[in-house]
Design a protein around this motif. Sequence first.
Motif, mmCIF file in Angstrom:
data_model
loop_
_atom_site.group_PDB
_atom_site.id
_atom_site.type_symbol
_atom_site.label_atom_id
_atom_site.label_comp_id
_atom_site.label_asym_id
_atom_site.label_seq_id
_atom_site.Cartn_x
_atom_site.Cartn_y
_atom_site.Cartn_z
ATOM 1 N N ARG A 54 -67.614 -59.554 -81.015
ATOM 2 C CA ARG A 54 -67.423 -60.898 -80.609
ATOM 3 C C ARG A 54 -66.104 -60.966 -79.822
ATOM 4 O O ARG A 54 -66.253 -61.647 -78.939
ATOM 5 C CB ARG A 54 -67.426 -61.949 -81.788
ATOM 6 N N TYR A 55 -65.286 -60.173 -80.178
ATOM 7 C CA TYR A 55 -63.955 -60.203 -79.805
ATOM 8 C C TYR A 55 -63.245 -59.001 -79.246
ATOM 9 O O TYR A 55 -63.641 -57.809 -79.819
ATOM 10 C CB TYR A 55 -62.897 -60.742 -81.112
ATOM 11 N N ASN A 56 -62.621 -58.780 -78.168
ATOM 12 C CA ASN A 56 -61.825 -57.986 -77.687
ATOM 13 C C ASN A 56 -60.820 -57.173 -78.576
ATOM 14 O O ASN A 56 -60.148 -57.849 -79.098
ATOM 15 C CB ASN A 56 -61.305 -58.136 -76.224
ATOM 16 N N VAL A 57 -60.953 -55.886 -78.449
ATOM 17 C CA VAL A 57 -59.808 -55.274 -79.382
ATOM 18 C C VAL A 57 -58.746 -54.813 -78.537
ATOM 19 O O VAL A 57 -58.827 -54.359 -77.433
ATOM 20 C CB VAL A 57 -60.231 -53.891 -80.192
ATOM 21 N N VAL A 58 -57.504 -55.556 -78.830
ATOM 22 C CA VAL A 58 -56.366 -55.435 -77.870
ATOM 23 C C VAL A 58 -55.314 -54.489 -78.486
ATOM 24 O O VAL A 58 -54.384 -54.167 -77.702
ATOM 25 C CB VAL A 58 -55.746 -56.745 -77.632
ATOM 26 N N GLY A 59 -55.549 -54.037 -79.559
ATOM 27 C CA GLY A 59 -54.612 -52.851 -80.089
ATOM 28 C C GLY A 59 -54.790 -52.618 -81.582
ATOM 29 O O GLY A 59 -55.546 -53.083 -82.076
ATOM 30 N N LYS A 60 -53.603 -51.895 -82.055
ATOM 31 C CA LYS A 60 -53.358 -51.658 -83.490
ATOM 32 C C LYS A 60 -52.043 -52.051 -83.710
ATOM 33 O O LYS A 60 -51.311 -51.975 -83.232
ATOM 34 C CB LYS A 60 -53.726 -50.017 -83.750
ATOM 35 N N CYS A 110 -53.874 -65.761 -79.280
ATOM 36 C CA CYS A 110 -54.392 -65.774 -80.803
ATOM 37 C C CYS A 110 -55.091 -64.569 -81.136
ATOM 38 O O CYS A 110 -56.266 -64.185 -80.499
ATOM 39 C CB CYS A 110 -54.884 -66.914 -80.787
ATOM 40 N N TYR A 111 -54.049 -63.915 -82.003
ATOM 41 C CA TYR A 111 -54.628 -62.755 -82.558
ATOM 42 C C TYR A 111 -54.995 -62.754 -83.906
ATOM 43 O O TYR A 111 -54.316 -63.143 -84.636
ATOM 44 C CB TYR A 111 -53.798 -61.467 -82.233
ATOM 45 N N VAL A 112 -55.994 -62.050 -84.526
ATOM 46 C CA VAL A 112 -56.269 -61.792 -85.930
ATOM 47 C C VAL A 112 -56.600 -60.279 -85.892
ATOM 48 O O VAL A 112 -57.329 -59.399 -85.178
ATOM 49 C CB VAL A 112 -57.398 -62.294 -86.370
ATOM 50 N N ALA A 113 -55.828 -59.772 -86.799
ATOM 51 C CA ALA A 113 -56.055 -58.201 -87.112
ATOM 52 C C ALA A 113 -56.743 -58.000 -88.296
ATOM 53 O O ALA A 113 -56.786 -58.773 -89.494
ATOM 54 C CB ALA A 113 -54.637 -57.554 -87.549
ATOM 55 N N VAL A 150 -56.403 -55.190 -84.033
ATOM 56 C CA VAL A 150 -56.121 -56.590 -83.561
ATOM 57 C C VAL A 150 -57.162 -57.005 -82.559
ATOM 58 O O VAL A 150 -57.480 -56.394 -81.511
ATOM 59 C CB VAL A 150 -54.669 -56.475 -82.864
ATOM 60 N N TYR A 151 -57.920 -57.965 -82.916
ATOM 61 C CA TYR A 151 -58.813 -58.768 -82.142
ATOM 62 C C TYR A 151 -58.150 -60.088 -81.478
ATOM 63 O O TYR A 151 -57.393 -60.678 -82.233
ATOM 64 C CB TYR A 151 -59.864 -59.314 -82.997
ATOM 65 N N GLY A 158 -52.228 -64.649 -85.930
ATOM 66 C CA GLY A 158 -51.175 -63.912 -86.266
ATOM 67 C C GLY A 158 -51.039 -63.092 -87.398
ATOM 68 O O GLY A 158 -49.751 -62.817 -87.480
ATOM 69 N N LYS A 159 -51.861 -62.657 -87.970
ATOM 70 C CA LYS A 159 -51.801 -61.831 -89.054
ATOM 71 C C LYS A 159 -52.978 -61.107 -89.258
ATOM 72 O O LYS A 159 -53.774 -61.007 -88.502
ATOM 73 C CB LYS A 159 -51.841 -62.881 -90.395
#
Length: 121
Positions: free
Chosen positions: A107-113, A37-40, A45-46, A65-66
Amino acid sequence: MTGKFEPKEPVQLAPPKDDPITLEELVQATGADGGKCYVAIKGIVYDVTGNKAYQPGGSYHAFAGKDASGALAKTSTKEADVTSEWKHLSDKEKSTLNDWVTFFSKRYNVVGKVKDATNFE
């Protein structure tokens, strides 16, 4: 103001990644069926997988997802406000959005852009 956005419990975060994440990949990361589950926000992207509020049925699932920059700036959970656009917003809304970036980054890992995003700073 020190500590204003600090989490209640300490969080051990991985080093931020800048891997490109396509919109198609982001849209699929809604937490459905136990998946990621990601939120940008502003194209960053977190990974919010561990927070039930973003999972299906959760109060913030509209963001999953958005890129939720517009909604976060307006402190809204309305689907119509969930948009990546934020540069046209008021200075106050932009400030609120920056506060959300700080909040998420603690709070959340950054997984990308988001690949090809145009809404970075």
